[in-house]
Design an enzyme around this catalytic site. Structure first.
Site, PDB file in Angstrom:
ATOM      1  N   GLY B 108      11.143  24.081 -17.677  1.00 35.78           N
ATOM      2  CA  GLY B 108      11.431  24.478 -19.056  1.00 35.78           C
ATOM      3  C   GLY B 108      10.605  23.675 -20.024  1.00 35.78           C
ATOM      4  O   GLY B 108       9.553  23.155 -19.677  1.00 35.78           O
ATOM      5  N   CYS B 109      11.094  23.539 -21.253  1.00 32.39           N
ATOM      6  CA  CYS B 109      10.324  22.889 -22.310  1.00 32.39           C
ATOM      7  C   CYS B 109      10.661  21.410 -22.344  1.00 32.39           C
ATOM      8  O   CYS B 109      11.148  20.896 -23.356  1.00 32.39           O
ATOM      9  CB  CYS B 109      10.589  23.562 -23.641  1.00 32.39           C
ATOM     10  SG  CYS B 109      10.319  25.337 -23.542  1.00 32.39           S
TER      11      CYS B 109
END
Lengths: 502, 110
Positions: B108-109
């Site tokens: 993810g981020c």
């Protein structure tokens, strides 16, 4: 620290001499079958992939009129050539936007224009910039369409408004359709379907994390600020990137939103089913996947019976939310029409500021001299508030209301002209670290400018990707990882909780 | 791809994370760290063991604040912060420590 050369920061951005193919070696990991399957893509390179890729291009140009126009209309004026941060940071000729576009355009010309077909018959397709769909072309696509963060800076300077991002998205969609997907994006999308967010954070872990944050804020402030999850009948549903639960400095932004909701006295909740604002379906150009991800938000809003939806700090999520949510997952006729559908957390905070409902002790941020990094998808693909440019002014107004010291970076690096952080568009993965570091050079130069001239100590952003990217790349350029902060982290530090009202 | 420890080969992914999480043992963790020129000390193991305990219960690595809080409680408030964790795991406690602990890489981020 790195097995590649780190760019030197200059006083201002310089256009480098062209180098051929210096970034051709860089390719992200390919998604295996187990990661392709949940997205309904073939698990490996399909038979007759050349024909199928060409057919898919035909389908996409028919479906998206803009794509055909962009492929037809370029006059090779060169205005875009020095506008891409990846070209500026790598010097690779194919990272010039026009060259990147031409990787797809050459195939389009070969199979879908009279000139291309004619000259191909004579064995000279190159006469008109046309090229057969070959393995070399596919390799170039895979490499260079994963060195584009779809930030759309080039499109601002293109006299025709050609949007390289749409071309990159189309190329990735074609590659996915023939079984060549990118591991990073496709694994993440699969996790959203399976668990509800990019991280794969299941409900019990999310609940435990939020409980921990409640304890932390209570210990810091003595105030019971809630982080509600799955509360039926709440008025507001907060949709935020899952990085806000997990990473720093993201989590300090989340604490800021919670404090704002607390002061507003609203009844709000998060959802464990739709525990993700990000929508990587956009990065891979897949309408179907973008829609599937968006529909989770609709389902959560209906199940919880909320009246409003507010988005947390996430750049491309806000593009999807602001520009596409209605067609992807609407109609939203069950939400309260008196508020924007959806609303950005910055709009929410700014509205309260205007109504005089928030009080800030700016001195709490006096140890910081701030600047602001406009995230590309917010700046160039969305809006906030009711005035043009609100997406640029509102975050700055919030920073100025919570901090005494603020300086903007040079004009040609902010606002509509903002430079990407270097990690957007599905590139925020360790296997692409070289292009992430090099692509950050223009932003780092602009930051250095205000650090040297104005004593700036911190940069704020409203995008989870920007925050994670800067945390990683700042140290390569002599800065420290904690110089990037969330906008709502500044709100969190300055907000006066439980202020006395008349 | 794989990593060989005591004559047995353990399958890993492209980035050196263990493919089959149940195969993990402390020797594999140490061997992975050696490949990164990192010698695991008692302090490293305190973090790695917590990661494994947490993963067993929640099927995910702990969020950074959950981790710093737990380490702070165990080892004192001066160690309950990400600065301490980054000193131990310069590539990031989330990613580097997870690898040695045999956990999947956080996506993810982050």
């Amino acid at each position: 620290m790195a097995d590649f050369e780190i760019p030197v920061l200059n006083e201002y951005t310089r256009t480098p001499d062209l180098k051929k193919g210096v970034m051709a070696h860089l390719k992200p990991f390919v998604a295996k079958e187990v990661l392709q399957q949940p997205l309904n893509f073939p698990g490996e390179l399909v038979e007759n992939w050349e024909e199928k890729a060409v057919a898919k291009l035909g389908e996409l140009k028919g479906k998206y009129r803009s794509l055909q126009v962009f492929l037809d209309i370029c006059v090779k004026c060169g205005a875009c050539t020095d506008k891409c941060h990846y070209y500026l940071g790598t010097s690779d000729a194919k990272n010039m936007p026009v060259a990147r576009q031409d990787l797809l355009r050459q195939v389009y010309r070969r199979y879908y224009t009279f000139a291309g077909k004619f000259w191909a018959k004579l064995g000279m397709p190159w006469m008109v910039g046309a090229k057969d769909m070959t393995k070399d072309v596919l390799d170039d696509w895979y490499s260079y369409y994963h060195q584009c963060s779809q930030c759309r800076r080039c499109s601002v300077y293109c006299p025709y408004g050609i949007d390289t991002a749409e071309i990159s998205m189309a190329a990735r969609e074609i590659m996915d359709s023939i079984g060549v997907g990118q591991k990073y994006c496709n694994e993440i999308i699969g996790k959203v379907y399976k668990i509800g967010n990019n991280l794969g954070l299941p409900e019990p872990a999310l609940a435990d994390t939020l409980e921990g944050l409640e304890e932390e804020v209570k210990a810091d402030t003595g105030v019971d600020v809630k982080f509600p999850l799955d509360v039926k009948g709440a008025d507001i549903l907060l949709i935020t990137p899952s990085a806000d639960f997990f990473a720093e400095p993201h989590v300090d932004g989340l604490i800021g939103y919670a404090k704002v909701f607390h002061e507003a006295g609203v009844n709000w909740t998060m959802s464990s089913y739709a525990s993700e604002a990000a929508n990587f379906g956009m990065f891979i150009g897949s309408y179907e996947n973008m829609r599937r991800i968006s529909r989770r938000i609709r389902k959560a809003a209906l199940d919880l019976g909320v009246k409003r939806i507010v988005f947390g700090e996430c750049g491309h999520a806000w593009r999807v939310a602001y520009s596409f949510l209605n067609t992807l997952a609407g109609p939203w006729d069950f939400l309260d029409p008196r508020y924007p559908v959806p609303q950005h957390i910055c709009e929410f905070t700014f509205d309260l500021m205007k109504q005089g409902k928030l009080e800030f002790d700016k001195s709490q941020n006096d140890h910081r001299v701030m600047t602001y990094h406009d995230s590309c998808n917010v700046a160039r693909a969305s809006r906030m508030g009711d005035k043009p440019g609100g997406q640029m002014t509102i975050p700055r107004e919030i920073i100025k209301a919570t901090c005494n010291n603020f300086h903007d970076m040079p004009k040609d690096t902010i606002g509509e002209a903002t430079f990407c952080c270097g990690g957007g568009g599905g590139l925020l993965t360790d296997d692409l670290m070289e292009v992430r570091v090099k692509g950050a050079q223009p932003r780092m130069e602009a930051l250095k400018n205000v650090v040297d001239n104005n004593g700036v100590t911190h940069m704020a952003a409203i995008c989870a990707i920007c925050k994670a990217q800067f945390t990683k790349v700042l140290p390569y350029y002599g800065f420290t990882m904690d110089q990037i902060v969330s906008v709502h982290q500044l709100v969190s530090d300055a907000i006066v909780l439980n202020r006395k009202t008349d | 791809m794989g990593i060989e420890v005591n004559g047995k080969t353990y399958e890993t992914d492209e980035e050196g994370y263990l493919a089959n999480l149940s195969e993990w043992n402390p020797e594999v963790g140490s061997a992975m760290a050696k490949l990164d020129n990192c010698d695991l000390t008692e302090s490293h193991w305190e973090v790695i063991n917590f990661l494994r305990e947490y993963y067993e219960e929640y099927q995910i690595a702990p969020a950074v604040r959950v981790l710093t809080k737990a380490i702070g409680k165990k080892l004192g408030p001066d160690k309950g912060n990400s600065k301490y964790l980054y000193e131990l795991f310069p590539y990031g406690p989330g990613k580097q420590a997870c690898k040695y602990a045999g956990l999947p890489k956080p996506t993810g981020c982050v």
